[in-house]
Every structure is written in C-alpha cells, then in structure tokens.
Design an enzyme around this catalytic site. Sequence first.
Site, PDB file in Angstrom:
ATOM      1  N   HIS A   1       1.600 -17.049  -3.531  1.00 51.62           N
ATOM      2  CA  HIS A   1       1.003 -15.707  -3.504  1.00 51.62           C
ATOM      3  C   HIS A   1      -0.137 -15.727  -2.490  1.00 51.62           C
ATOM      4  O   HIS A   1      -0.834 -16.743  -2.358  1.00 51.62           O
ATOM      5  CB  HIS A   1       0.381 -15.344  -4.865  1.00 51.62           C
ATOM      6  CG  HIS A   1       1.343 -14.765  -5.853  1.00 51.62           C
ATOM      7  ND1 HIS A   1       1.225 -14.965  -7.209  1.00 51.62           N
ATOM      8  CD2 HIS A   1       2.442 -13.973  -5.700  1.00 51.62           C
ATOM      9  CE1 HIS A   1       2.190 -14.325  -7.846  1.00 51.62           C
ATOM     10  NE2 HIS A   1       2.946 -13.716  -6.952  1.00 51.62           N
TER      11      HIS A   1
ATOM     12  N   CYS B   1      -6.298 -15.006  -9.980  1.00 54.37           N
ATOM     13  CA  CYS B   1      -5.043 -14.651 -10.656  1.00 54.37           C
ATOM     14  C   CYS B   1      -5.299 -14.103 -12.061  1.00 54.37           C
ATOM     15  O   CYS B   1      -4.511 -13.307 -12.570  1.00 54.37           O
ATOM     16  CB  CYS B   1      -4.135 -15.873 -10.787  1.00 54.37           C
ATOM     17  SG  CYS B   1      -3.496 -16.450  -9.223  1.00 54.37           S
TER      18      CYS B   1
END
Length: 703
Positions: free
Chosen positions: A168, A264
């Site tokens: 990511h 996150c």
Amino acid sequence: MASPERFLMCPPDLYEVDYVINPWMEGNIHKSSREMAIQQWRGLHQILQKRAEVEQIAPQPGLPDMVFTANAGVAVGRRCVLSRFLYRERQGEEEHFKHWFKKHGFEVFELPADLPFEGAGDALLDRAGACLWAGYGFRSELDSHPYLARWLDIEVLSLRLIDPRFYHLDTCFCPLEGGWLIYYPQAFDAYSNRLIEQRVPANKRIAIGEADAVRFACNAVNIGRNIVVNETSAELQERLASAGFQAIQTPLNEFIKSGGAAKCLTLRLTEPEPPRTKSATTVQSRELNLEGHLLDSGLLDRALELTVQSGGSFQILHFNLGKQRQSTSKAEIKISGPSEEILDKIMGQMIELGAVVPGREEVDAELKPVTRMGVAPDDFFATTIYPTEVRVGGHWWRVQDQRMDGVIVVDEKQKLARCTLFRYLRAGEQVVTGSRGVRTIRKTESRDVRGSAQAEHEFSFMGAGVSSERRVELLVDQIAWEMHRIREQRGKIIVVPGPVVVHTGGAEHLAWLVREGYVQALLGGNAIAVHDIEQALLGTSLGVDLKLGTSVEGGHRHHLKAINIIRGCGGIAPAVEQGVLTSGIFFECARVGVPFLLAGSIRDDGPLPETQMDLITAQEEYSRLLKGADLILMLSSMLHSIGVGNMTPSGVRLVCVDINPAVVTKLSDRGSIESVGVVTDVGLFLNLLVQRLRKFETERQAV
Ligand code: NAD
C-alpha cells in the site's frame, strides 16, 4: 487540547492474523497476541486523542483486518470514495464502512465492482490539499485513479509500487505538513520516482533507508508538527527534528505482523476540500484486441505480464475462448498507463505481439517530419520482423522492405510506406511516431496449419525453440528435406557460416552443398574465407592439420600466408582462375557462381581483397542478397547471424546452428514459427546434413 483534526479507528477486540494476503502475514497466522495488540492500540489511541478527536467503528466478527481503518475509503471534505478490496478476505468490511460513512453524513461514491481500490491506504493527500498521491501495483488498480480525480475534484498523481512488502502507498510514503515528505524510494518504479522528484523539492524530501522502512517509519500519522509512528532510527528522528517535526514513537509490532502500523490503524476524516476545478489525472486508457491461441501459446499471459511490468494495468473486457482444438480465442482488453508516454510504450509492445486496435478506435498514424538528416523524431515507432501496416488518410498501407529495428517513412504523394534505417533519413521525410495507426500481422501459430495436408511439407516440429541433443537427428532430417524441396523449386537458400565450420571439419560438407546447388548466396566475415582458403592451400585450419588433429610447425602463420597468396592473385576469383585455389567452399562459390559477401570486422587479418571493410556497404549488400530468401542457414557465427536475423522479415525459415544455447535462443526466439535452433557441433551437423541430402538424391535416382 482540542483540535479540528478527526480520525476513525476500530478497536482490535477481534484482531488477529487469520490469513495471508501480504508478505508480513506469512508465518504469523494466529501468532499475534490479542492482549498485546489491545495494549498497543490503546497506546496509539491515547496519543491521538490528546491531539485530535477519535471516532470509533465497532469491529465485526470474521473481519480481523477491520482494525486497519485507513482502508475503509478515502474521505475528502464531505465526500468519500469507498474501498473495493482486492482480496475476498476483506471485502466483507465494505458494507460496514459504507454504513458508517453514510450515517456520519458523507456523500459516498462507489467504484464499479471488480475495480479494486483500497482507500487511504493507497490515496494520500498532499498536506496542503493540492493533490492526491495514489498508489497502484499491488492492491488498487490504476483505473480507479480517474474516478478519484473526478469524484474528489482533485489532481491525482499515480505512483507505482514495486516491492510487495510495501503493498500500500501508506507503507512507504507519507506527505507531511508544509510540503515535506518521508518516503522509501526503492518501493517505487523509476517513473514514479521521477514524478515525486518533480513535484516535491529536493530539500523537502526525506528519503529513508530499508532499515527504517521495514519498521514502518513511513506508516506515520502527521498532526501539525508531530509524527506518530511505530519506531524510527535515531538518525531519522534527527532528520525529522531538523525539518521541525517531532517523532512520537509508540510500539505497534503486533500489527506489523499483519503488515500495518500507525497510519493503517487510522483514517483521517478531516482532509480539507481541495480547491475546485482542479480535477486532473494523467492516467490514459486504450482498448485493443488480441486473437489467436491465446492461452496455449502463452500470448495472453505475455501481453498482460508486459503491461504490468511496464507500469500499466489491464482489464479484460471480453474473452471469447475458442472451444475446438483448432479454433482461436479472442480477447478485448483495456490497457491503462499512468501517462500518455508509458501507455504509448505499452501499446507499441502490444502491437508487436499482434494486437489490433478495434475499428471504432482506429486513427491515422501520427507522422512527424525529420528535422535533421539521419535522426528520427524522438518517439519514432521501432519496427519488428513482422509484416506491418500503417493507417494513412483512413486507409491501411502495407509497409515495404520490412525489417527489425528500423523506422517507417510515409510518402503520401507516392502512397508508399517503407521501412528504413536512421542513416537514410532525409530532412522533411515523414516518420511514423507513437503506436497509433500501426498494426503488425502475426501469423496465428495454429494447430490447423500444422496439422493440415498442405502443411505436411513444413517443419511440423518448428515451434520457436531450441532442440535438445537427442532431437538433432530428427531436426537434420527435416531441414535436409526442406532444403531438398527448395532446390527442386529453384528457391533461395542463404548460408551464414563462421570460421568454426572449417575448424570442426565442416568445410568439405559446406563445399559440397555449394557444388550441388543447395546454396544461392553466402554471407560471412573475413575469417570463414581465410580459414577455408588456408585449409585448401596448406591443409591446416589456424595451423592445425585437420586430418591429423595436430599443430603444424610454424602453422600459426598459415592463415597469414593464405591471405597473402590470395592478395597476390588479386582476389579469390582470380586465384581460382589462375589455378592457385583448387578446392574448398570459396573455390566452389567462384566456380559455380554463387555470390558471397564478406563483411569486415575489427579483428580481421589482411583482409582478403573481397572483404568489404565499409560496413554500411556490407550491410546494404547483405540485405540485397537476402531479398527473396526461402531459408537461411546460420552456422556458428554469432556476429553475422544476428546481423542477418535483424535484416530478415518474418516468413523466412531461419535455422541457427550453434554449440551455445544462448546464441541459438537469441536467434530462434523471434516468436515466429519459422525459426528453429539446433544446439550442436556445427561440423557434426553439416556431416549429418550432407548424408541425409545424399540419401534423398540416391532415392530420387532410384525412382
Ligand atoms: P562469433 O563469436 O560471432 O561466433 C562464433 C560462434 O561459434 C559462437 O556463437 C560460438 O558459440 C559458436 N561455436 C563455437 N564452437 C562451435 C562448434 N564447435 N559448433 C557450433 N558452434 C560453435 O565469432 P566469428 O563469427 O567466428 O567471428 C566474428 C568476427 O571476427 C567475424 O567477422 C570474423 O570474420 C572475424 N574474425 C576474423 C579472423 C581473421 O581475420 N583471422 C579470425 C576470427 C574471427
């Protein structure tokens, strides 16, 4: 102190590593401690709560990764683009996040099904709100970026991730207040690094090393001058401090087992509305069609792999699978690239594979004039060995003089498109650029052609590939048969031999082929002729007596002697006329009238008078002699074989014999069914070939 910043978090009451969808999870299934995770999460929560408001969403059974709220979606102002998770394991989270966003007054945008996008994990706002950095390559698709630009009214800058550990964008990239950036450059491809360098000034880029990157130093939450993070090196802390930031470390290793840390675990809900009318993206898409034995020939696989490797992404719009053994498949594919330049490069590669742009999207080829003699416009289309057509004024024109590594010149007045080389370009000539309006015609490597009666006489085994030693005899049988047939039909066989032919005792066999009419032209270097003539005049090859296999006293000078004798005669043909040269390959060529061209090289001794030391003339002569060839036999000369290979269009049978598999693979791997490689000793090959041809002749005489 109250702050306008708001974040969304999800308590880790149901968190654990339950499956593997990234490299961090490997080996960690059920290895995390829930108790420790709760403690670490609370630590982070407390730090944030002191500096911002923190909302919570309730965890849901069966969705252990819901704790990573960054992947809920990306929220800008009151608008939110909901995530579409790539992996089934996380897709169940979508409805819970959607419900939450709606309940909290967000306008929710949903991407089409099957278009993965993983929220703020892959979409990070520049802290001044000027643009949105969007990642792709592992989870989110490039095609989601134009939607983000449109729905969020923002400029989207696409960055391609290439290291699976940093799957990511928020694992390796963190924009900070004041235009600063922490990032790990090795996680991005070259194009993306260039883009980052163009947009973020060097004095504001904090590039980190692997040691900090794997501790998730980029997975940080920036609030004002504070950076909340798992752990960083002292060195990075200092660099951040000198940029005016304070790193607040809080251990989050239980979450790193799942591939996430501070960033996150949070979703920022108070991203400012970007200034209106700035929606922009450089992502471009085009459609193409591929047809053929797409699956069993591996063509589709190759096309998709090439697309991804070049930084693009694809979507298969339709796939029609050929149902019978003989029938072909068709695929309609949408290819996207992060910029016009990259998309063009990918399309060029697809066109080489035989892809066709659908009729409705057909446009004329883009022509640009040559401004300097011998220099093509920057983005010229580089040609391949395959028949090519260009679209001019709505019509498709077949390109003449097809060859590899050339450019296409279009003469609209003469209605002519032809392949040429840089050195022949003249100012004002129109050259095809980009990949639009160009198509190559690839013969389908089909079983029907191979199996039909008409194909019985073809090299039925000739898939582009390299033979094993065991198959050599079978290959020689087939090659002999084909040569025999070409001679019967008065076709054209070209031989490209290297001096090894002589060293391995193959000269007498090649001489036989010339004598018997199996060779219509011979292309080589100085050495093949020198060594052949040395053998004919002095019985040695590089001073070695080929009959005895031993070196002859003073023999190392024999090749010079041979050169000198021929120079004394004025050339090979005069030496034959004068009765000086009476045997060998070149004696036969001169006697029978087979044309040959010896192209010079830096290592040539002498050279022989015939050796063409002007390489441009040599290339032109090679190409003239190659015209109309039916079969080219390349015998152990890497230099001359590769040269010939590049000049030869597809459709010409190409047989490459070399002891080195790498050379054979290079030459036979033209993706064309007409090329074959034989990995063997060239002397043995020629011996066997002549035996087979003699057998055919005896059999024919017996009939
Ligand atoms: P090259 O390296 O291009 O090719 C030689 C090839 O032969 C290699 O691919 C090698 O793998 C292969 N080979 C070696 N042994 C083999 C065997 N037993 N069976 C099958 N394949 C085998 O070299 P080249 O074509 O020999 O020479 C390159 C250039 O140098 C040519 O232009 C040549 O004329 C020149 N040259 C000149 C002289 C001279 O003037 N005296 C001598 C040597 C080379």
